[in-house]
Design a protein around this motif. Structure first.
Motif, mmCIF file in Angstrom:
data_model
loop_
_atom_site.group_PDB
_atom_site.id
_atom_site.type_symbol
_atom_site.label_atom_id
_atom_site.label_comp_id
_atom_site.label_asym_id
_atom_site.label_seq_id
_atom_site.Cartn_x
_atom_site.Cartn_y
_atom_site.Cartn_z
ATOM 1 N N VAL A 183 8.621 -8.033 -0.778
ATOM 2 C CA VAL A 183 7.989 -6.732 -1.496
ATOM 3 C C VAL A 183 8.953 -5.724 -1.617
ATOM 4 N N ASP A 184 10.034 -5.872 -0.936
ATOM 5 C CA ASP A 184 11.312 -4.908 -1.217
ATOM 6 C C ASP A 184 11.824 -5.369 -2.712
ATOM 7 N N LEU A 185 12.066 -6.763 -2.771
ATOM 8 C CA LEU A 185 12.632 -7.544 -3.834
ATOM 9 C C LEU A 185 11.513 -7.231 -5.270
ATOM 10 N N ALA A 186 10.273 -7.148 -5.000
ATOM 11 C CA ALA A 186 9.375 -6.823 -5.765
ATOM 12 C C ALA A 186 9.518 -5.399 -6.455
ATOM 13 N N ASP A 198 0.782 -1.179 -0.082
ATOM 14 C CA ASP A 198 -0.026 0.106 -0.139
ATOM 15 C C ASP A 198 0.673 1.166 -0.061
ATOM 16 N N ALA A 199 1.996 1.242 0.868
ATOM 17 C CA ALA A 199 2.673 2.478 1.021
ATOM 18 C C ALA A 199 3.623 2.506 -0.578
ATOM 19 N N PHE A 200 3.737 1.666 -1.178
ATOM 20 C CA PHE A 200 4.385 1.852 -2.398
ATOM 21 C C PHE A 200 3.004 2.555 -3.437
ATOM 22 N N GLY A 201 2.079 2.372 -3.202
ATOM 23 C CA GLY A 201 0.859 2.790 -3.884
ATOM 24 C C GLY A 201 0.651 1.893 -5.109
ATOM 25 N N TRP A 202 1.028 0.632 -4.889
ATOM 26 C CA TRP A 202 0.618 -0.406 -5.802
ATOM 27 C C TRP A 202 -0.691 -1.042 -5.298
ATOM 28 N N SER A 203 -1.609 -1.648 -6.372
ATOM 29 C CA SER A 203 -2.560 -2.415 -5.810
ATOM 30 C C SER A 203 -2.057 -3.983 -5.812
ATOM 31 N N GLN A 204 -2.890 -4.852 -5.114
ATOM 32 C CA GLN A 204 -2.710 -6.089 -4.620
ATOM 33 C C GLN A 204 -3.878 -7.125 -4.850
ATOM 34 N N SER A 205 -3.600 -8.239 -5.051
ATOM 35 C CA SER A 205 -4.636 -9.296 -5.128
ATOM 36 C C SER A 205 -4.114 -10.720 -4.608
#
Ligand SMILES: [Mg+2]
Length: 215
Positions: A207-210, A97-104
Motif C-alpha cells: 500500500v505504501d508503494l502504491a 481507507d486511511a488514505f481515503g482511496w476506494s478499493q475492490s
C-alpha cells in the motif's frame, strides 16, 4: 485519488500451501507425480493450462485439462475453511481507507465462491466491487481487468493493481493501470522484480508503494 484493485489468491489470502495440495490432487487424477511449492513457483503461468504443460514438460490433452481444472476447483472449494487471510491483510485494507482511496477485489477464481468467501471474512463492506471469474477457467486477467474498470467507472490511470503474479502485472500494463507486486505466492521474488514494477514483502508495504507511485 487512487483506487486499489486487490488480487485475492496469493495476495489477500495466503493459500499457496493449499493451492499446491489442490494441484497435486489434480495431477494425481491424470496419473502424474506430486509437486512442491518451489515447483509451483518455478512453473506458474497463465493461461493455467500452460502452467501444467510447463510443469509436465509436455502438451496436455483437452481431456486432461478438463480433469485438472475440475479437480483443482473442487478440491480448492473443499479447502476454503483452511485458507487464512495473509499476514497484514487487515492492516493493509485499513491503510487504503486511511488514505481515503476506494478499493475492490478482482480475482480469476470463480465469482460465486469468491463473493461468498469475501463476505464470510467481513471484507465485502469495504470493497466497492468484488469480481471473479464468470465463464473462463484458464484465461488471462487483462480482459477481466477491462471489465472491472468499466464496471467501477474508474480510469486505468487512477488504479493501482496489487497482486502476486506476472499475470497481474501484464493485465495492469495492458490496460495502462499501475501495479505493485506482492511476494505472496505465485512466483519467486527475483522473477517479480524483473517486471520492473515495485515488489513488496508485506501487504502494508504494498500500500505504501502504491502511494509512492500513485502520487
Ligand atoms: Mg494471485
Amino acid at each position: 485519488m487512487l483506487h486499489v484493485i486487490w488480487d485475492w489468491n496469493g495476495t489477500l489470502v495466503d493459500d499457496l500451501p493449499i493451492v499446491v495440495e489442490c494441484v497435486n490432487a489434480a495431477l494425481s487424477e491424470i496419473g502424474e507425480s506430486p509437486i512442491d511449492g518451489d515447483d509451483y513457483r518455478n512453473h506458474f503461468a497463465r493461461p493455467v493450462h500452460r502452467f501444467y504443460e510447463s510443469l509436465l514438460g509436455r502438451p496436455i490433452s483437452d481431456g486432461e485439462w478438463t480433469t485438472l481444472d475440475r479437480t483443482f476447483h473442487e478440491r480448492y472449494a473443499d479447502s476454503l475453511d483452511r485458507v487464512p487471510l495473509a499476514d497484514g491483510a487487515a492492516e493493509a485494507l485499513d491503510a487504503v481507507d486511511a488514505f481515503g482511496w476506494s478499493q475492490s477485489i478482482l480475482s480469476m477464481w470463480w465469482e460465486e465462491e469468491l463473493t461468498a468467501c469475501v463476505a464470510r471474512r467481513g471484507l465485502d463492506d469495504r470493497m466497492v466491487l468484488v469480481q471473479g471469474n464468470r465463464n473462463d477457467g484458464g484465461g488471462t486477467k487483462a480482459a477481466h481487468l477491462r471489465r472491472h474498470l468499466a464496471t467501477l467507472g474508474v480510469a486505468a490511470s487512477a488504479a493501482v493493481l496489487i497482486g502476486d503474479s506476472l499475470d497481474d502485472e501484464a493485465a495492469a500494463r495492458e490496460l495502462g493501470a499501475r501495479c505493485v507486486l506482492y511476494d505472496g505466492g505465485s512466483h519467486h521474488p527475483d522473477v517479480l522484480a524483473r517486471t520492473g514494477v515495485p515488489v513488496a514483502v508485506t501487504l502494508t508495504e504494498a500500500v505504501d508503494l502504491a502511494a509512492s507511485i500513485g502520487s
